[in-house]
Design a protein around this motif. Structure first.
Motif, short mmCIF file in Angstrom:
data_model
loop_
_atom_site.label_atom_id
_atom_site.label_comp_id
_atom_site.label_asym_id
_atom_site.label_seq_id
_atom_site.Cartn_x
_atom_site.Cartn_y
_atom_site.Cartn_z
N UNK A 66 25.46 -0.67 -14.78
CA UNK A 66 24.84 -0.06 -15.95
C UNK A 66 25.24 1.42 -16.00
N UNK A 67 26.08 1.84 -16.97
CA UNK A 67 26.61 3.20 -16.97
C UNK A 67 25.53 4.28 -17.03
N UNK A 68 24.51 4.07 -17.85
CA UNK A 68 23.45 5.07 -17.98
C UNK A 68 22.73 5.27 -16.64
N UNK A 69 22.40 4.17 -15.98
CA UNK A 69 21.70 4.25 -14.70
C UNK A 69 22.59 4.86 -13.61
N UNK A 70 23.87 4.51 -13.64
CA UNK A 70 24.79 5.09 -12.65
C UNK A 70 24.93 6.60 -12.83
N UNK A 95 14.19 12.30 -15.26
CA UNK A 95 14.55 13.31 -16.26
C UNK A 95 15.93 13.06 -16.83
N UNK A 96 16.88 12.69 -15.97
CA UNK A 96 18.25 12.43 -16.45
C UNK A 96 18.26 11.20 -17.36
N UNK A 97 17.55 10.15 -16.99
CA UNK A 97 17.48 8.95 -17.85
C UNK A 97 16.87 9.30 -19.20
N UNK A 98 15.80 10.09 -19.19
CA UNK A 98 15.16 10.49 -20.46
C UNK A 98 16.14 11.26 -21.34
N UNK A 99 16.86 12.21 -20.74
CA UNK A 99 17.83 12.98 -21.50
C UNK A 99 18.94 12.08 -22.02
N UNK A 101 18.96 8.85 -22.64
CA UNK A 101 18.50 7.91 -23.66
C UNK A 101 18.13 8.60 -24.97
N UNK A 102 17.73 9.86 -24.89
CA UNK A 102 17.40 10.58 -26.12
C UNK A 102 18.64 11.18 -26.77
N UNK A 103 19.72 11.33 -26.04
CA UNK A 103 20.97 11.82 -26.62
C UNK A 103 21.72 10.72 -27.35
N UNK A 104 21.52 9.50 -26.92
CA UNK A 104 22.29 8.39 -27.52
C UNK A 104 21.74 7.97 -28.85
#
Length: 104
Positions: A66-70, A95-99, A101-104
C-alpha cells in the motif's frame, strides 16, 4: 444488562487475562539465564515486525504493498528509531497518513 451477558463478559475477561498473567507469575519464580532474557527481549520486536509487515504489504490475502501506508511508515520508523518511543512513532505515522489522505 442480563445475567447471561454478565457471565459471558466475566468468562471472556478471565480467558483473556490468563495467558497474559500466567507467564508473569511463572517467570517471576524462575531465574532465566542471560541468553533466555536476551531471547525474550526480541519478542516485542518480532511481533511488531509481523504486524507491520502484514498491514503494509498484504491486502485481501495477497502481496499488495500500500503506497500511502509505506510512505507513512518511513517517518514513523525514523521517529521510533530516534526517540525509542512507540507513542512518538504512532503519532508521527498518524499525522503523515492524515496529511497524505487530505492531500489526495
Amino acid at each position: 444488562m442480563s445475567e447471561a451477558f454478565f457471565w459471558m463478559l466475566l468468562g471472556a475477561s478471565v480467558v483473556t487475562l490468563i495467558p497474559r498473567i500466567l507467564p508473569f507469575i511463572v517467570l517471576s519464580k524462575i531465574h532465566l539465564p542471560d541468553w533466555g532474557m536476551r531471547w525474550l527481549g526480541y519478542i516485542p520486536v518480532a511481533v511488531m515486525a509481523a504486524l507491520l509487515g502484514q498491514s503494509l504489504l498484504v491486502a485481501d490475502g495477497r502481496f499488495a504493498p500500500q503506497p500511502e501506508e509505506l510512505l507513512a511508515a518511513v517517518p514513523a520508523l525514523l521517529a521510533a528509531y530516534f526517540t525509542r518511543s512507540l507513542l512518538a512513532a504512532v503519532l508521527v505515522g498518524m499525522m503523515v497518513i492524515i496529511v497524505l489522505r487530505n492531500l489526495a
